[in-house]
Design a protein around this motif. Sequence first.
Motif, PDB file in Angstrom:
ATOM      1  N   ARG A  58       0.723  -1.231   0.210  1.00 62.50           N
ATOM      2  CA  ARG A  58       0.043  -0.083   0.102  1.00 62.50           C
ATOM      3  C   ARG A  58       1.173   1.319  -0.157  1.00 62.50           C
ATOM      4  O   ARG A  58       0.934   2.198  -0.945  1.00 62.50           O
ATOM      5  N   LEU A  59       2.090   1.344   0.226  1.00 64.05           N
ATOM      6  CA  LEU A  59       2.730   2.339   1.001  1.00 64.05           C
ATOM      7  C   LEU A  59       3.424   2.588  -0.412  1.00 64.05           C
ATOM      8  O   LEU A  59       3.383   3.807  -0.935  1.00 64.05           O
ATOM      9  N   TYR A  60       3.641   1.338  -1.387  1.00 58.44           N
ATOM     10  CA  TYR A  60       4.138   2.082  -2.661  1.00 58.44           C
ATOM     11  C   TYR A  60       3.361   1.713  -3.977  1.00 58.44           C
ATOM     12  O   TYR A  60       3.522   2.825  -4.658  1.00 58.44           O
ATOM     13  N   GLU A  61       1.976   1.751  -3.222  1.00 59.98           N
ATOM     14  CA  GLU A  61       0.693   2.080  -4.297  1.00 59.98           C
ATOM     15  C   GLU A  61       0.348   3.499  -3.308  1.00 59.98           C
ATOM     16  O   GLU A  61       0.474   4.486  -4.919  1.00 59.98           O
ATOM     17  N   THR A  62       0.537   3.911  -3.148  1.00 60.57           N
ATOM     18  CA  THR A  62       0.317   5.720  -2.930  1.00 60.57           C
ATOM     19  C   THR A  62       1.150   6.528  -2.997  1.00 60.57           C
ATOM     20  O   THR A  62       0.626   7.267  -3.574  1.00 60.57           O
ATOM     21  N   ASP A  63       2.563   6.147  -2.891  1.00 65.34           N
ATOM     22  CA  ASP A  63       3.356   6.605  -2.997  1.00 65.34           C
ATOM     23  C   ASP A  63       3.683   6.713  -5.021  1.00 65.34           C
ATOM     24  O   ASP A  63       3.532   7.835  -5.423  1.00 65.34           O
ATOM     25  N   GLY A  69       3.648   9.463 -11.876  1.00 64.42           N
ATOM     26  CA  GLY A  69       4.374   9.504 -13.648  1.00 64.42           C
ATOM     27  C   GLY A  69       5.571   9.746 -13.016  1.00 64.42           C
ATOM     28  O   GLY A  69       6.436   9.044 -13.790  1.00 64.42           O
ATOM     29  N   GLU A  70       6.225  10.927 -11.684  1.00 62.03           N
ATOM     30  CA  GLU A  70       7.642  10.755 -11.742  1.00 62.03           C
ATOM     31  C   GLU A  70       7.962   9.789 -10.674  1.00 62.03           C
ATOM     32  O   GLU A  70       7.409   8.999 -10.355  1.00 62.03           O
ATOM     33  N   VAL A  71       9.325  10.445 -10.790  1.00 64.83           N
ATOM     34  CA  VAL A  71      10.276   9.500  -9.449  1.00 64.83           C
ATOM     35  C   VAL A  71       9.721   9.639  -7.883  1.00 64.83           C
ATOM     36  O   VAL A  71       9.824  10.723  -7.763  1.00 64.83           O
ATOM     37  N   GLY A  72       9.069   8.287  -6.914  1.00 64.32           N
ATOM     38  CA  GLY A  72       8.073   8.456  -6.330  1.00 64.32           C
ATOM     39  C   GLY A  72       9.024   8.973  -4.918  1.00 64.32           C
ATOM     40  O   GLY A  72      10.033   9.372  -5.048  1.00 64.32           O
ATOM     41  N   ALA A  73       9.820   8.713  -3.783  1.00 65.56           N
ATOM     42  CA  ALA A  73       9.946   8.480  -2.401  1.00 65.56           C
ATOM     43  C   ALA A  73      11.094   8.061  -2.825  1.00 65.56           C
ATOM     44  O   ALA A  73      11.959   8.727  -2.319  1.00 65.56           O
ATOM     45  N   ILE A  74      11.665   6.184  -3.015  1.00 67.96           N
ATOM     46  CA  ILE A  74      11.819   5.813  -3.345  1.00 67.96           C
ATOM     47  C   ILE A  74      12.671   6.023  -4.548  1.00 67.96           C
ATOM     48  O   ILE A  74      12.510   5.229  -6.241  1.00 67.96           O
ATOM     49  N   ILE A 147      11.224   6.651   4.707  1.00 68.69           N
ATOM     50  CA  ILE A 147      11.184   7.478   3.495  1.00 68.69           C
ATOM     51  C   ILE A 147       9.774   7.981   2.855  1.00 68.69           C
ATOM     52  O   ILE A 147       9.772   8.677   2.376  1.00 68.69           O
ATOM     53  N   PHE A 148       9.059   7.189   3.159  1.00 65.30           N
ATOM     54  CA  PHE A 148       7.258   6.912   2.198  1.00 65.30           C
ATOM     55  C   PHE A 148       7.032   8.546   2.914  1.00 65.30           C
ATOM     56  O   PHE A 148       6.262   9.220   2.847  1.00 65.30           O
ATOM     57  N   ALA A 149       7.071   8.183   4.898  1.00 63.04           N
ATOM     58  CA  ALA A 149       6.693   9.128   5.554  1.00 63.04           C
ATOM     59  C   ALA A 149       6.854  10.201   5.117  1.00 63.04           C
ATOM     60  O   ALA A 149       5.778  11.654   5.932  1.00 63.04           O
ATOM     61  N   ASN A 150       7.843  10.580   4.876  1.00 68.33           N
ATOM     62  CA  ASN A 150       8.807  12.072   4.838  1.00 68.33           C
ATOM     63  C   ASN A 150       8.129  12.833   3.771  1.00 68.33           C
ATOM     64  O   ASN A 150       8.797  13.530   3.384  1.00 68.33           O
ATOM     65  N   ALA A 151       7.730  11.999   2.846  1.00 71.77           N
ATOM     66  CA  ALA A 151       7.999  11.925   1.613  1.00 71.77           C
ATOM     67  C   ALA A 151       7.370  13.318   1.679  1.00 71.77           C
ATOM     68  O   ALA A 151       5.897  13.737   1.298  1.00 71.77           O
TER      69      ALA A 151
END
Length: 153
Positions: A58-63, A69-74, A147-151
């Motif tokens: 879910r974290l990856y999907e939300t990101d 479509g851009e580079v996400g948090a990771i 990393i996801f939380a602080n994106a």
Amino acid sequence: MRKLILVAALSLTATGTSTALAQPFRTPVALIEALYAPYLGNGDTSERDAFFSDSLTRLYETDAQKSQGEVGAIGFDPVINGQDWDIADLRVGEAEITGQSALVTVRFENFSAPVTLRYNLVNEEGNWQVDDIESTEGDTRWTLSEIFANAQY
């Protein structure tokens, strides 16, 4: 007849590969070893999400949705703590299991640089899954969930 045998053999190989990912990982170490197998072998890491917990998925999907479509948090592969790999001397530590959670430390060299990662795993209905990854040594320490939380999007 030769073509028929070849087709049958290829079908069994393809079925065996996809079935292996669909089967539950009954131990934390089995999960980690399966996760790293493509990095040590054929390099096809496209099935990596099969190793992630529902929460991490879910974290990856939300990101992906928020990054539009851009580079996400990771911007790197957390499994190797980088973008490219040449893994050597992979060592998977023993699992520290507490109820439905486990910790497994993994050490290896990537392009001769030492890497240590700690995996937080959860058991989801008899299937061990990666719930978080943490880089515990070196100049850049991180936790995937942080990393996801602080994106910033």
